[in-house]
Write a protein that holds these residues in place. Sequence first.
Motif, mmCIF file in Angstrom:
data_model
loop_
_atom_site.group_PDB
_atom_site.id
_atom_site.type_symbol
_atom_site.label_atom_id
_atom_site.label_comp_id
_atom_site.label_asym_id
_atom_site.label_seq_id
_atom_site.Cartn_x
_atom_site.Cartn_y
_atom_site.Cartn_z
ATOM 1 N N UNK A 135 10.590 -12.452 1.502
ATOM 2 C CA UNK A 135 10.510 -11.864 2.586
ATOM 3 C C UNK A 135 9.103 -11.026 2.823
ATOM 4 N N UNK A 136 8.327 -11.818 3.488
ATOM 5 C CA UNK A 136 6.750 -11.231 3.735
ATOM 6 C C UNK A 136 6.854 -9.798 3.700
ATOM 7 N N UNK A 137 5.702 -9.275 3.305
ATOM 8 C CA UNK A 137 5.119 -8.008 3.276
ATOM 9 C C UNK A 137 3.943 -7.995 3.740
ATOM 10 N N UNK A 138 3.474 -7.053 4.675
ATOM 11 C CA UNK A 138 2.158 -6.854 5.475
ATOM 12 C C UNK A 138 1.200 -5.788 4.843
ATOM 13 N N UNK A 139 0.470 -5.773 4.147
ATOM 14 C CA UNK A 139 -0.285 -4.532 3.572
ATOM 15 C C UNK A 139 -1.655 -4.474 4.269
ATOM 16 N N UNK A 140 -1.639 -3.313 4.898
ATOM 17 C CA UNK A 140 -2.743 -2.876 5.549
ATOM 18 C C UNK A 140 -3.639 -2.116 4.770
ATOM 19 N N UNK A 141 -5.062 -1.800 4.905
ATOM 20 C CA UNK A 141 -6.047 -1.257 4.021
ATOM 21 C C UNK A 141 -5.815 0.399 4.183
ATOM 22 N N UNK A 142 -6.141 0.862 3.148
ATOM 23 C CA UNK A 142 -6.276 2.452 3.197
ATOM 24 C C UNK A 142 -7.439 2.717 4.098
ATOM 25 N N UNK A 143 -7.489 3.952 4.650
ATOM 26 C CA UNK A 143 -8.610 4.405 5.576
ATOM 27 C C UNK A 143 -9.867 4.108 5.029
ATOM 28 N N UNK A 144 -10.161 4.387 3.729
ATOM 29 C CA UNK A 144 -11.447 4.047 3.308
ATOM 30 C C UNK A 144 -12.047 2.634 3.348
ATOM 31 N N UNK A 145 -10.616 2.004 2.788
ATOM 32 C CA UNK A 145 -11.061 0.543 2.743
ATOM 33 C C UNK A 145 -11.331 -0.032 4.143
ATOM 34 N N UNK A 146 -10.468 0.635 5.030
ATOM 35 C CA UNK A 146 -10.635 -0.012 6.554
ATOM 36 C C UNK A 146 -11.890 0.084 6.895
ATOM 37 N N UNK A 147 -12.548 1.459 6.677
ATOM 38 C CA UNK A 147 -13.922 1.873 7.214
ATOM 39 C C UNK A 147 -15.107 0.947 6.557
ATOM 40 N N UNK A 148 -14.628 0.558 5.401
ATOM 41 C CA UNK A 148 -15.734 -0.428 4.736
ATOM 42 C C UNK A 148 -15.727 -1.728 5.227
ATOM 43 N N UNK A 149 -14.474 -2.421 5.464
ATOM 44 C CA UNK A 149 -14.405 -3.436 6.251
ATOM 45 C C UNK A 149 -15.063 -3.731 7.426
ATOM 46 N N UNK A 150 -14.976 -2.537 8.069
ATOM 47 C CA UNK A 150 -15.234 -2.409 9.519
ATOM 48 C C UNK A 150 -16.785 -2.510 9.395
ATOM 49 N N UNK A 151 -17.266 -1.742 8.484
ATOM 50 C CA UNK A 151 -18.838 -1.638 8.305
ATOM 51 C C UNK A 151 -19.460 -3.217 8.122
ATOM 52 N N UNK A 152 -18.776 -3.918 7.318
ATOM 53 C CA UNK A 152 -19.146 -5.241 6.975
ATOM 54 C C UNK A 152 -19.251 -5.939 8.271
#
Length: 268
Positions: A135-152
């Motif tokens: 059963x697929x699970x979709x894992x979204x980043x933690x806020x600080x991970x999201x900010x770092x990925x955004x920065x890249x």
Amino acid sequence: MVFKKMLGAFGVGGPSVDTVLSNPSTRPGLVLGGQVNLTGGSHDVEIDHITVGLVARVEIDGAEEEYDALVEFHRIQVAGGLHLREGQQLSLPFQVAMPWETPVTDLYGQHLHGMTMGLRTEVAIRGAIDKGDLDPVYVHPLPVQERILEAFGRLGFGFKGADLERGHISGLHQNLPFYQEVEYYAAPQYAHDVNEVELTFVANEHGVDVVLEFDKRGGLFTGGHDSYGRYHAAHADADRVDWAAQVDTWVRQALDGYQSLHTGHGYA
């Protein structure tokens, strides 16, 4: 997503299972809830246990070649010692605490190419075990991970792909048997020094360790080599830091300092 199937290990007339997630989208450190719905078949059965487990596709270095395998990295027992009568319907709720190190599979509604993760239901009836579909699970980043990925992305790095590598990063406390690598093509302003960058997060309840690995270009008289940087970001700093500037600083420090000589970073 829902799967419903006859439990093939138990033959014709056996029970069927229908596993439903309340919300298949989650984050590391949160709780994934759902229920396992059982319907009895044409005869009574004794169920030894029902478990659900988080599984992910991991790249493994074999003796001959690399191959991918589904690896279970967290499981809980939903029920045990059940007597399921003919035609009986049972609904068994469960909650799975997502490990902090759970890798990210989705960002801004887009699936990260190369990532496969799901929840697998296992039903054991007197020695015979049936493992249900994923059963697929979709894992979204933690806020600080999201900010770092955004920065890249803001700095111009081009997303290449993501995968999971079996093993541990030396010098870091790591609970899961694998780590995630998010791969980028170098942004133009760094392209004269580096070909590609691999980003790894190792999270816990306080923050995330950030590991950067660079495939450095060779010069006229020197060969290419890998360069490393290792940093820490607190969850509380997610909205307090200019992450584009911070990531730029990290990248330039790692490229200038050849940090693999200083951080003790390596893969085991």
